[in-house]
Motif scaffolding. Sequence first.
Motif, PDB file in Angstrom:
ATOM      1  N   LYS A 164      81.431  87.733   8.810  1.00 22.29           N
ATOM      2  CA  LYS A 164      82.125  86.511   9.350  1.00 22.29           C
ATOM      3  C   LYS A 164      83.655  86.784   9.234  1.00 22.29           C
ATOM      4  O   LYS A 164      84.405  86.495  10.103  1.00 22.29           O
ATOM      5  CB  LYS A 164      81.814  85.242   8.711  1.00 22.29           C
ATOM      6  N   THR A 165      84.114  87.475   8.129  1.00 21.85           N
ATOM      7  CA  THR A 165      85.387  87.771   7.689  1.00 21.85           C
ATOM      8  C   THR A 165      85.970  88.827   8.675  1.00 21.85           C
ATOM      9  O   THR A 165      86.936  88.991   8.986  1.00 21.85           O
ATOM     10  CB  THR A 165      85.318  88.198   6.246  1.00 21.85           C
ATOM     11  N   MET A 166      84.773  89.745   8.810  1.00 22.66           N
ATOM     12  CA  MET A 166      85.368  91.099   9.569  1.00 22.66           C
ATOM     13  C   MET A 166      85.493  90.572  11.052  1.00 22.66           C
ATOM     14  O   MET A 166      86.193  91.278  11.696  1.00 22.66           O
ATOM     15  CB  MET A 166      84.683  92.232   9.347  1.00 22.66           C
ATOM     16  N   ALA A 167      84.739  89.677  11.380  1.00 24.91           N
ATOM     17  CA  ALA A 167      84.825  89.362  12.952  1.00 24.91           C
ATOM     18  C   ALA A 167      86.106  88.627  13.227  1.00 24.91           C
ATOM     19  O   ALA A 167      86.679  88.914  14.292  1.00 24.91           O
ATOM     20  CB  ALA A 167      83.708  88.148  13.164  1.00 24.91           C
ATOM     21  N   GLU A 168      86.666  88.180  12.352  1.00 21.92           N
ATOM     22  CA  GLU A 168      88.096  87.385  12.576  1.00 21.92           C
ATOM     23  C   GLU A 168      89.216  88.757  12.739  1.00 21.92           C
ATOM     24  O   GLU A 168      90.159  88.835  13.336  1.00 21.92           O
ATOM     25  CB  GLU A 168      88.568  86.733  11.344  1.00 21.92           C
ATOM     26  N   VAL A 169      88.815  89.902  12.084  1.00 27.61           N
ATOM     27  CA  VAL A 169      89.725  91.151  12.115  1.00 27.61           C
ATOM     28  C   VAL A 169      89.576  91.678  13.543  1.00 27.61           C
ATOM     29  O   VAL A 169      90.466  92.071  14.336  1.00 27.61           O
ATOM     30  CB  VAL A 169      89.215  92.041  11.092  1.00 27.61           C
ATOM     31  N   VAL A 170      88.253  91.781  13.940  1.00 34.16           N
ATOM     32  CA  VAL A 170      88.094  92.414  15.314  1.00 34.16           C
ATOM     33  C   VAL A 170      88.685  91.374  16.436  1.00 34.16           C
ATOM     34  O   VAL A 170      89.395  91.991  17.343  1.00 34.16           O
ATOM     35  CB  VAL A 170      86.662  92.472  15.614  1.00 34.16           C
ATOM     36  N   ARG A 171      88.519  90.132  16.357  1.00 33.81           N
ATOM     37  CA  ARG A 171      89.195  89.331  17.232  1.00 33.81           C
ATOM     38  C   ARG A 171      90.836  89.427  17.380  1.00 33.81           C
ATOM     39  O   ARG A 171      91.392  89.591  18.335  1.00 33.81           O
ATOM     40  CB  ARG A 171      89.039  87.839  16.856  1.00 33.81           C
ATOM     41  N   ALA A 200      83.564  89.575  19.131  1.00 33.88           N
ATOM     42  CA  ALA A 200      83.435  89.866  17.792  1.00 33.88           C
ATOM     43  C   ALA A 200      82.589  89.684  16.909  1.00 33.88           C
ATOM     44  O   ALA A 200      81.775  90.691  16.052  1.00 33.88           O
ATOM     45  CB  ALA A 200      84.718  89.467  17.048  1.00 33.88           C
ATOM     46  N   SER A 201      81.673  88.768  17.430  1.00 33.00           N
ATOM     47  CA  SER A 201      80.225  88.407  16.569  1.00 33.00           C
ATOM     48  C   SER A 201      79.344  89.545  16.913  1.00 33.00           C
ATOM     49  O   SER A 201      78.615  89.940  16.011  1.00 33.00           O
ATOM     50  CB  SER A 201      79.869  87.019  16.945  1.00 33.00           C
ATOM     51  N   THR A 202      79.299  89.960  18.032  1.00 37.64           N
ATOM     52  CA  THR A 202      78.425  91.189  18.433  1.00 37.64           C
ATOM     53  C   THR A 202      78.881  92.264  17.703  1.00 37.64           C
ATOM     54  O   THR A 202      77.848  93.216  17.158  1.00 37.64           O
ATOM     55  CB  THR A 202      78.381  91.333  19.856  1.00 37.64           C
ATOM     56  N   VAL A 203      80.077  92.717  17.729  1.00 39.84           N
ATOM     57  CA  VAL A 203      80.388  93.762  17.147  1.00 39.84           C
ATOM     58  C   VAL A 203      80.036  93.984  15.523  1.00 39.84           C
ATOM     59  O   VAL A 203      79.585  95.063  15.031  1.00 39.84           O
ATOM     60  CB  VAL A 203      82.171  94.079  17.294  1.00 39.84           C
ATOM     61  N   MET A 204      79.980  92.710  14.898  1.00 39.78           N
ATOM     62  CA  MET A 204      79.963  92.801  13.462  1.00 39.78           C
ATOM     63  C   MET A 204      78.488  92.355  13.208  1.00 39.78           C
ATOM     64  O   MET A 204      77.945  92.175  12.063  1.00 39.78           O
ATOM     65  CB  MET A 204      80.783  91.873  12.887  1.00 39.78           C
ATOM     66  N   GLY A 205      77.717  92.145  14.388  1.00 37.52           N
ATOM     67  CA  GLY A 205      76.159  91.842  13.947  1.00 37.52           C
ATOM     68  C   GLY A 205      76.010  90.321  13.411  1.00 37.52           C
ATOM     69  O   GLY A 205      75.296  90.208  12.612  1.00 37.52           O
ATOM     70  N   LEU A 206      77.170  89.361  14.033  1.00 36.81           N
ATOM     71  CA  LEU A 206      76.867  88.266  13.047  1.00 36.81           C
ATOM     72  C   LEU A 206      76.098  87.283  13.894  1.00 36.81           C
ATOM     73  O   LEU A 206      76.117  86.976  15.057  1.00 36.81           O
ATOM     74  CB  LEU A 206      78.251  87.874  13.125  1.00 36.81           C
ATOM     75  N   LYS A 207      75.004  86.707  13.085  1.00 34.82           N
ATOM     76  CA  LYS A 207      74.025  86.044  13.785  1.00 34.82           C
ATOM     77  C   LYS A 207      74.507  84.496  13.652  1.00 34.82           C
ATOM     78  O   LYS A 207      74.764  84.092  12.170  1.00 34.82           O
ATOM     79  CB  LYS A 207      72.559  85.848  13.058  1.00 34.82           C
TER      80      LYS A 207
END
Length: 299
Positions: A164-171, A200-207
């Motif tokens: 979740k933290t890394m998804a913000e980086v991708v965004r 971003a959620s897909t890139v990080m595998g965030l469910k």
Amino acid sequence: MMPRPSASAALPRRRVSAFTGLDVCETAGLRLAPGAARVLFEQDRWVLSAPIDAHRMVLDRELTWEFTDILNPRWRTVTKEILLALLVPQHGAVLECAHAIRSVRSPRTCFRFLQQLTDWFNWLTSQAVTRLGDVTQHLCERYLEERHWSMPVPGEPRRRLEPKTMAEVVRAMQLPLLYGELLSGDGYAEGFAPWDGKPASTVMGLKLGGPNRVPPVPDLVLQPLLATCLYLVNVVGPHVADLLGEVRAEADSGQALPRVTKEHVPAVRHVLTPTELPPRSGADSASVIWTRGSRLSPT
């Protein structure tokens, strides 16, 4: 999935920013305290001076945006354009961006994006990259891997940060793509989209929508709490409502009310009786609270 611009799509850069000369707070509809200094788009330091409608949890440092922290001056303008676009998604120039975010983002959210963009752009500078058009997917992945690890702490091993933290980086890394038609100073190459435009959620595998991470409250605590709340609402509440109605009626009657001081407050008679609540699980005796047994009335 975020649509990816085709390689043949033309993304001409504006010679002058669409926001040149604008008052940032006025454009974004942010109401400032009387006498607050104006914030112009061209300034490299935006001080929002505590907007009147700001959430009470907003910190002062989140309302001071320092663009000089971005080493490449060209990317300071890029960052300003993106952040103001997030604040005013209905601006005419923003509406021309096919993939722009259409909902208003708060100053607090924009401040987080400012931090992420500053880190991303300065990392590119450290890699001798001076144009966003030279950014490649390989660079994006290298940066994401470096950011994936926590800051080093003496005597402790580094740990990988949560998705979740890394998804913000991708965004944040994808924002220049979303506002490609708006940017005047620089932008990604035509046809390039970090991670092919995947969310971003897909890139990080965030469910998304997973189970609640907060454990349920045990019955030992929950049941007495609910019983007390029901008593306050069903028994005490009507008495308080009646008393409040009397006070309002006296105020509407035009009677001169005494000054609100300790000497002028009339004595109130409380009739108290013990009321037993349902026994708690595992408890030997019931919880007992003292409650008003009759309607409050002045003596």
